[in-house]
Design a protein around this motif. Structure first.
Motif, PDB file in Angstrom:
ATOM      1  N   PHE A  63       0.750  -1.172  -0.067  1.00  0.00           N
ATOM      2  CA  PHE A  63       0.122  -0.008  -0.043  1.00  0.00           C
ATOM      3  C   PHE A  63       0.814   1.162   0.092  1.00  0.00           C
ATOM      4  N   THR A  64       1.710   1.419   0.751  1.00  0.00           N
ATOM      5  CA  THR A  64       2.761   2.615   1.122  1.00  0.00           C
ATOM      6  C   THR A  64       4.164   2.255   1.154  1.00  0.00           C
ATOM      7  N   ASP A  65       4.996   2.591   0.449  1.00  0.00           N
ATOM      8  CA  ASP A  65       6.508   2.246   0.638  1.00  0.00           C
ATOM      9  C   ASP A  65       7.120   3.165   1.468  1.00  0.00           C
ATOM     10  N   GLY A  66       7.457   2.740   2.571  1.00  0.00           N
ATOM     11  CA  GLY A  66       8.020   3.507   3.715  1.00  0.00           C
ATOM     12  C   GLY A  66       9.192   4.262   3.280  1.00  0.00           C
ATOM     13  N   LEU A  67      10.092   3.876   2.200  1.00  0.00           N
ATOM     14  CA  LEU A  67      11.233   4.556   1.881  1.00  0.00           C
ATOM     15  C   LEU A  67      10.914   5.757   0.942  1.00  0.00           C
ATOM     16  N   THR A  68       9.661   5.887   0.370  1.00  0.00           N
ATOM     17  CA  THR A  68       9.576   6.718  -0.400  1.00  0.00           C
ATOM     18  C   THR A  68       8.701   7.890   0.061  1.00  0.00           C
ATOM     19  N   SER A  69       7.895   7.602   1.435  1.00  0.00           N
ATOM     20  CA  SER A  69       6.911   8.502   1.946  1.00  0.00           C
ATOM     21  C   SER A  69       7.576   9.343   2.837  1.00  0.00           C
ATOM     22  N   GLY A  80      18.003  -2.014   0.233  1.00  0.00           N
ATOM     23  CA  GLY A  80      18.401  -2.802   1.420  1.00  0.00           C
ATOM     24  C   GLY A  80      18.413  -2.055   2.736  1.00  0.00           C
ATOM     25  N   ILE A  81      19.087  -2.541   3.708  1.00  0.00           N
ATOM     26  CA  ILE A  81      19.183  -1.879   4.982  1.00  0.00           C
ATOM     27  C   ILE A  81      19.935  -0.462   4.832  1.00  0.00           C
ATOM     28  N   ILE A  82      20.645  -0.355   4.059  1.00  0.00           N
ATOM     29  CA  ILE A  82      21.325   0.909   3.822  1.00  0.00           C
ATOM     30  C   ILE A  82      20.670   1.811   3.748  1.00  0.00           C
ATOM     31  N   ASP A  83      19.332   1.666   2.924  1.00  0.00           N
ATOM     32  CA  ASP A  83      18.570   2.672   2.472  1.00  0.00           C
ATOM     33  C   ASP A  83      17.743   3.416   3.661  1.00  0.00           C
ATOM     34  N   TRP A  84      17.483   2.211   4.408  1.00  0.00           N
ATOM     35  CA  TRP A  84      16.439   2.560   5.429  1.00  0.00           C
ATOM     36  C   TRP A  84      17.334   3.147   6.816  1.00  0.00           C
ATOM     37  N   LEU A  85      18.536   2.804   7.103  1.00  0.00           N
ATOM     38  CA  LEU A  85      19.515   3.584   7.887  1.00  0.00           C
ATOM     39  C   LEU A  85      19.832   5.053   7.353  1.00  0.00           C
ATOM     40  N   GLU A  86      19.734   5.126   6.079  1.00  0.00           N
ATOM     41  CA  GLU A  86      20.009   6.452   5.349  1.00  0.00           C
ATOM     42  C   GLU A  86      18.778   7.432   5.680  1.00  0.00           C
ATOM     43  N   ARG A  87      17.729   6.901   5.662  1.00  0.00           N
ATOM     44  CA  ARG A  87      16.339   7.482   6.029  1.00  0.00           C
ATOM     45  C   ARG A  87      16.487   7.836   7.417  1.00  0.00           C
ATOM     46  N   CYS A  88      16.744   7.049   8.247  1.00  0.00           N
ATOM     47  CA  CYS A  88      16.693   7.338   9.748  1.00  0.00           C
ATOM     48  C   CYS A  88      17.649   8.421  10.042  1.00  0.00           C
ATOM     49  N   SER A  89      18.815   8.476   9.360  1.00  0.00           N
ATOM     50  CA  SER A  89      19.861   9.604   9.843  1.00  0.00           C
ATOM     51  C   SER A  89      19.220  10.992   9.250  1.00  0.00           C
ATOM     52  N   ASN A  90      18.817  10.873   7.857  1.00  0.00           N
ATOM     53  CA  ASN A  90      17.880  11.998   7.390  1.00  0.00           C
ATOM     54  C   ASN A  90      16.815  12.428   8.153  1.00  0.00           C
ATOM     55  N   ALA A  91      15.918  11.681   8.656  1.00  0.00           N
ATOM     56  CA  ALA A  91      14.971  12.256   9.525  1.00  0.00           C
ATOM     57  C   ALA A  91      15.395  12.869  10.746  1.00  0.00           C
ATOM     58  N   ASN A  92      16.369  12.460  11.327  1.00  0.00           N
ATOM     59  CA  ASN A  92      16.770  13.274  12.409  1.00  0.00           C
ATOM     60  C   ASN A  92      17.664  14.700  11.739  1.00  0.00           C
ATOM     61  N   ALA A  93      18.380  14.474  10.875  1.00  0.00           N
ATOM     62  CA  ALA A  93      19.121  15.786  10.277  1.00  0.00           C
ATOM     63  C   ALA A  93      18.072  16.854   9.699  1.00  0.00           C
ATOM     64  N   CYS A  94      17.111  16.298   9.226  1.00  0.00           N
ATOM     65  CA  CYS A  94      16.380  17.416   8.262  1.00  0.00           C
ATOM     66  C   CYS A  94      15.013  17.635   9.291  1.00  0.00           C
ATOM     67  N   TYR A  95      14.506  16.851  10.180  1.00  0.00           N
ATOM     68  CA  TYR A  95      13.165  17.294  10.664  1.00  0.00           C
ATOM     69  C   TYR A  95      13.405  17.335  12.126  1.00  0.00           C
ATOM     70  N   GLY A  96      14.603  16.672  12.574  1.00  0.00           N
ATOM     71  CA  GLY A  96      14.666  16.756  14.203  1.00  0.00           C
ATOM     72  C   GLY A  96      13.800  15.501  14.884  1.00  0.00           C
ATOM     73  N   SER A  97      13.662  14.776  14.100  1.00  0.00           N
ATOM     74  CA  SER A  97      12.965  13.517  14.598  1.00  0.00           C
ATOM     75  C   SER A  97      14.111  12.613  15.377  1.00  0.00           C
ATOM     76  N   ARG A 150      15.005  -7.035  -3.662  1.00  0.00           N
ATOM     77  CA  ARG A 150      15.250  -7.310  -5.165  1.00  0.00           C
ATOM     78  C   ARG A 150      14.274  -6.408  -6.193  1.00  0.00           C
ATOM     79  N   GLU A 151      13.081  -6.667  -5.816  1.00  0.00           N
ATOM     80  CA  GLU A 151      11.968  -5.815  -6.554  1.00  0.00           C
ATOM     81  C   GLU A 151      12.130  -4.404  -6.715  1.00  0.00           C
ATOM     82  N   ARG A 152      12.516  -3.787  -5.648  1.00  0.00           N
ATOM     83  CA  ARG A 152      12.729  -2.428  -5.421  1.00  0.00           C
ATOM     84  C   ARG A 152      14.099  -2.153  -5.380  1.00  0.00           C
ATOM     85  N   GLY A 153      15.198  -2.861  -5.478  1.00  0.00           N
ATOM     86  CA  GLY A 153      16.583  -2.418  -5.531  1.00  0.00           C
ATOM     87  C   GLY A 153      17.044  -1.592  -4.133  1.00  0.00           C
TER      88      GLY A 153
END
Length: 190
Positions: free
Chosen positions: A55-61, A83-100, A78-81
Motif C-alpha cells: 500500500f505505502t512504500d516506507g522508503l519513499t513516503s 536494502g538496509i542501507i536505504d533504511w538507515l540513511e532515511r533514519c539519519s536524514n529524518a533526524n538531520a532534516c526534521y529533528g525526528s 530485489r524488486e525495489r533494489g
C-alpha cells in the motif's frame, strides 16, 4: 522484516519486534510512536502512522514525524533494489532534516558501509542487545528460532541520557557522538 533469513518460507512470513522492545520504545518516546515506516499486518508497534507494502512504500513516503521506530527488512528487496542501507540513511536524514527522534532495531554489522556511514557518523548511540538470538514474533506469534545474528537498537536524537537509561537493561549502550566529525578508518573513503 526478514530477520536475515533467505529461504522461501521466510518470504511469506512477517518478522515483528518482540513485545519487551516495543514496550521499551513506547516508554522511551513517552508512549507515542508517531511513525512505523516498516509495518506489517501483524505488527504490535501500533504507531499513529504505519506504512505497509504494497500500500505505502516506507522508503519513499514522508518521515517528517517527531518519533519514529524502524525495524527494517534485513534482506535485500530485489524488486525495489533496496536494502538496509536505504533504511538507515532515511533514519539519519529524518533526524538531520526534521529533528525526528529515531530508534532502529537492526542486525549488528559494524564492518558494513551502512554502519560506517549512517550509524557511526550520525547516530547518537547504539545499544548492543544482550539477547544472543533475539526472538522476533513470526506472523504475530511467539515462535521459532531467534535471529541468526546479534541485533542492536540505534538512536538518532538529542536525549542520550534517556536512551542510555531505557536501553542499558537490554544491552551495552555506547555514545557515538564523539565520532561524528572524525576520520576513522575508512570513513573518509565512504
Amino acid at each position: 522484516m526478514t530477520a536475515g533469513r533467505n529461504n522461501s518460507e521466510s518470504l511469506s512470513q512477517h518478522w515483528c519486534t518482540p513485545p519487551k522492545y516495543v514496550d521499551a520504545i513506547r516508554k522511551f518516546f513517552d508512549s507515542e510512536i508517531c511513525l512505523d515506516p516498516c509495518s506489517n499486518a501483524y505488527s504490535i508497534v501500533d504507531a499513529s502512522v504505519r506504512y505497509r507494502l504494497p500500500f505505502t512504500d516506507g522508503l519513499t513516503s514522508s518521515w517528517d514525524y517527531s518519533t519514529i521506530f524502524v525495524n527494517p527488512p534485513y534482506g535485500k528487496d530485489r524488486e525495489r533494489g533496496t536494502g538496509i542501507i536505504d533504511w538507515l540513511e532515511r533514519c539519519s536524514n529524518a533526524n538531520a532534516c526534521y529533528g525526528s527522534e529515531v530508534l532502529a532495531l537492526v542486525p549488528v554489522a559494524t564492518n558494513t558501509r551502512h554502519w560506517k556511514r549512517f550509524v557511526f557518523k550520525s547516530a547518537t548511540a547504539v545499544a548492543f542487545l544482550y539477547d544472543t538470538r533475539l526472538k522476533f514474533l513470526v506472523n504475530g506469534k511467539n515462535g521459532g528460532k531467534g535471529a541468526p545474528m546479534s541485533c542492536a537498537m540505534i538512536y538518532w536524537g538529542r536525549r542520550y541520557k534517556r536512551f542510555e537509561k531505557m536501553f542499558v537493561p537490554f544491552g551495552a549502550v555506547v555514545d557515538l557522538r564523539h565520532l561524528h566529525k572524525k576520520d576513522i578508518g575508512s570513513f573518509k573513503h565512504l
